[in-house]
Design an enzyme around this catalytic site. Structure first.
Site, PDB file in Angstrom:
ATOM      1  N   GLU A 279       0.910  -1.737   0.038  1.00 58.47           N
ATOM      2  CA  GLU A 279      -0.360   0.290   0.198  1.00 58.47           C
ATOM      3  C   GLU A 279       0.996   1.146   0.302  1.00 58.47           C
ATOM      4  OE1 GLU A 279      -3.283   2.459   2.719  1.00 58.47           O
ATOM      5  OE2 GLU A 279      -2.643   0.810   3.533  1.00 58.47           O
ATOM      6  N   LYS A 339      -9.620   1.523  -2.969  1.00 59.03           N
ATOM      7  CA  LYS A 339     -10.019   1.463  -2.394  1.00 59.03           C
ATOM      8  C   LYS A 339     -11.208   2.349  -1.538  1.00 59.03           C
ATOM      9  CE  LYS A 339      -9.261   0.755   2.636  1.00 59.03           C
ATOM     10  NZ  LYS A 339      -8.049   0.604   3.859  1.00 59.03           N
ATOM     11  N   CYS A 391      -5.088  -3.170   2.940  1.00 59.28           N
ATOM     12  CA  CYS A 391      -5.529  -2.867   4.346  1.00 59.28           C
ATOM     13  C   CYS A 391      -6.621  -3.244   4.989  1.00 59.28           C
ATOM     14  CB  CYS A 391      -4.554  -1.574   4.650  1.00 59.28           C
ATOM     15  SG  CYS A 391      -4.293  -0.959   6.533  1.00 59.28           S
TER      16      CYS A 391
END
Length: 516
Positions: A279, A339, A391
């Site tokens: 990330e 995301k 994440c």
């Protein structure tokens, strides 16, 4: 206050008055039982401790049902303060928030989350606090519904749910492909309720409880041996980069060249079919990368015959926002995944007019991301369809069902440098293991500083990189096809089933009162 919120009338035989000292001791005992759940989760993985800690709460509830809410709340507060103590590391040590602000904020999330075990305890005692059939129906169902709501209300925070402690060492982990982590939650709570009943039950009841427990846990062992999905195509070699860039340096202009060189060198030295960088590995917007850097990365990947994907911030198409994205750098069209489930307070600021002042004291760049949108297609890399999540997104099992059903493998990119040398990265690895089990697919985890890992479809770890080291983890992965029962039906059967069990417990109570 305690009487008002504790479900008065649950147990007519309870004493009408209880000394404040006794109440305090009971609340402290509940909080201590909750705090010990820390050791049930990774990295300690003492899975058997979770039913014991929950059974301790059940025992306290049956001793003092009029204080059910507060006992459940104390248990939850102890559990969540203990399990999420890394919040202080991220707020104070990394984000630079002063201790006088960080310390109270650490308690805010556990104080909110503890409402759910409090309400579940109150509801179970309201139905019937006495050990027996109605308690076995009510308590586990109420507990699981509380866990489900905790993972949904206000964007949800399911981290630390009881079921995760069973992944993957416990026989109960075998139920994850069947009904997801929520079915495992329910079975942990049922085991705890049954365990607490053993002390009060007669011999015949004890035998029945032990037989039922042996069947439930033994069936989990049998379920673990079922291969719910099948291989598709040939295995590929994968490489997962771990740059180990300290969070305080990650966004520093002075460290930019070092960060870019670290990942360039890792790409240049790697030979694999697919390589994934973590990330925001490249700490610039995609269109701000130095001239020629992207060509250099593509050139190295091309020479190795390697597909390359990296976490990197990307501006939205209209230029008004920015995305926490994973971009297929080796593809000239540069398709990406952005995301969608953002972290409150970390990636977007709720109620900015009320709490925006706090961010003036914090070193937290890019705290205003835009959602990527649901139903994004998987990325095609090295001939494989890979469903990415970023994440915190792998905390939400049901949200990964759609992407996983369209892909052959899963990949998670994370930056856990926010949480220092705490249990957070091991706990997060356990979440990814649960997602592999639920979907029957490989999970490739590329993280900044740990735990970078390759997880098999059965949830077991195939390979893991040592945390806090700069290295490239290599291994094999293979696409899978087919759907697990959980992928077909999601959380709905467990949620509806728990609702039905609560209704049955209520009906049995009404029937008993009618007979008298």
């Amino acid at each position: 206050m305690l009487n008002a919120a504790g479900g008065a009338g649950c147990d007519p035989s309870s004493p009408t008055a209880t000394s404040p000292m006794r109440i305090l001791i009971l609340l402290l005992a509940a909080a201590l039982a909750g705090a010990f759940t820390l050791f049930a989760f990774a990295p300690y993985r003492l899975f058997w401790l979770m039913p014991l800690c929950l059974a301790a709460l059940v025992e306290l509830l049956q001793r003092e049902p009029r204080r059910a809410f507060w006992l459940g709340y104390a248990w939850g507060l102890g559990a969540y303060v203990s399990n999420f103590r890394w919040i202080y590391d991220s707020l104070h040590d990394v984000a630079g928030l002063p201790a006088w602000i960080a310390a109270p904020l650490v308690l805010l999330l556990p104080a909110y989350l503890a409402l759910y075990p409090g309400l579940a305890s109150w509801l179970a005692c309201r139905i019937d606090p006495r050990p027996g059939v109605r308690w076995l129906l009510a308590f586990p169902a109420a507990w699981e519904l509380g866990e489900w709501l905790r993972g949904w209300v206000m964007t949800g925070f399911p981290w630390g749910a009881a079921g995760y402690s069973q992944i993957t060492e416990s026989p109960l982990a075998g139920y994850a492909p069947l009904g997801g982590i929520h079915l495992v939650n329910y079975l942990v709570a049922l085991s705890a309720a049954a365990l607490a009943m053993l002390a009060r039950a007669g011999m015949r009841q004890r035998i029945g409880i032990l037989i039922a427990a042996a069947l439930a846990w033994g069936s989990g062992v049998w379920l673990r041996d079922i291969e719910w999905t099948t291989p598709a195509g040939k295995p590929i070699t994968v490489a997962l980069a771990q740059g180990n860039i300290a969070q305080e340096l990650k966004w520093s202009p002075e460290n930019l060249e070092n960060s870019l060189l670290t990942y360039y060198r890792q790409v240049a030295m790697t030979r694999a079919d697919l390589m994934i960088l973590p990330e925001t590995a490249l700490p610039l917007f995609l269109d701000d990368l130095p001239s020629g850097y992207l060509s250099m990365m593509r050139g190295e990947a091309s020479r190795a015959g390697m597909a390359l994907a990296s976490g990197i911030p990307r501006r939205t198409d209209d230029g008004r926002g920015y995305l926490n994205s994973v971009v297929a750098l080796s593809d000239p069209k540069m398709p990406y995944y952005a995301k969608d489930h953002l972290v409150p307070f970390g990636e977007f600021v709720p109620l900015p007019g009320l709490i925006g002042w706090i961010y003036q004291h914090m070193d937290m760049p890019l705290s205003g991301f835009t959602r990527g949108g649901a139903d994004q297609p998987p990325l095609t890399l090295a001939g494989q369809k890979v469903a990415f999540n970023v994440c915190y997104e792998d905390s939400f099992g049901e949200e990964l069902i759609g992407p996983a059903s369209r892909a052959g493998m899963l990949a998670n990119v994370s930056n856990l440098a926010w949480f220092g040398k705490s249990e957070a990265m091991s706990q997060h690895l356990q979440l990814s293991q649960a997602r592999s089990l639920e979907t029957g697919r490989y999970m490739l985890r590329a993280t900044n500083n740990g735990m970078t890992a390759i997880i098999r479809p059965d949830g077991e770890i195939s390979a893991v990189a040592a945390p806090f080291t700069a290295q490239v983890l290599t291994g094999f992965a293979q696409s899978r096809q087919g759907l697990t029962p959980y992928m077909r039906f999601g959380n709905l059967p467990v949620v509806l089933g728990c609702g039905a069990l609560l209704l049955l417990a209520l009906l049995l109570g009404w029937r008993r009162r009618g007979q008298h």
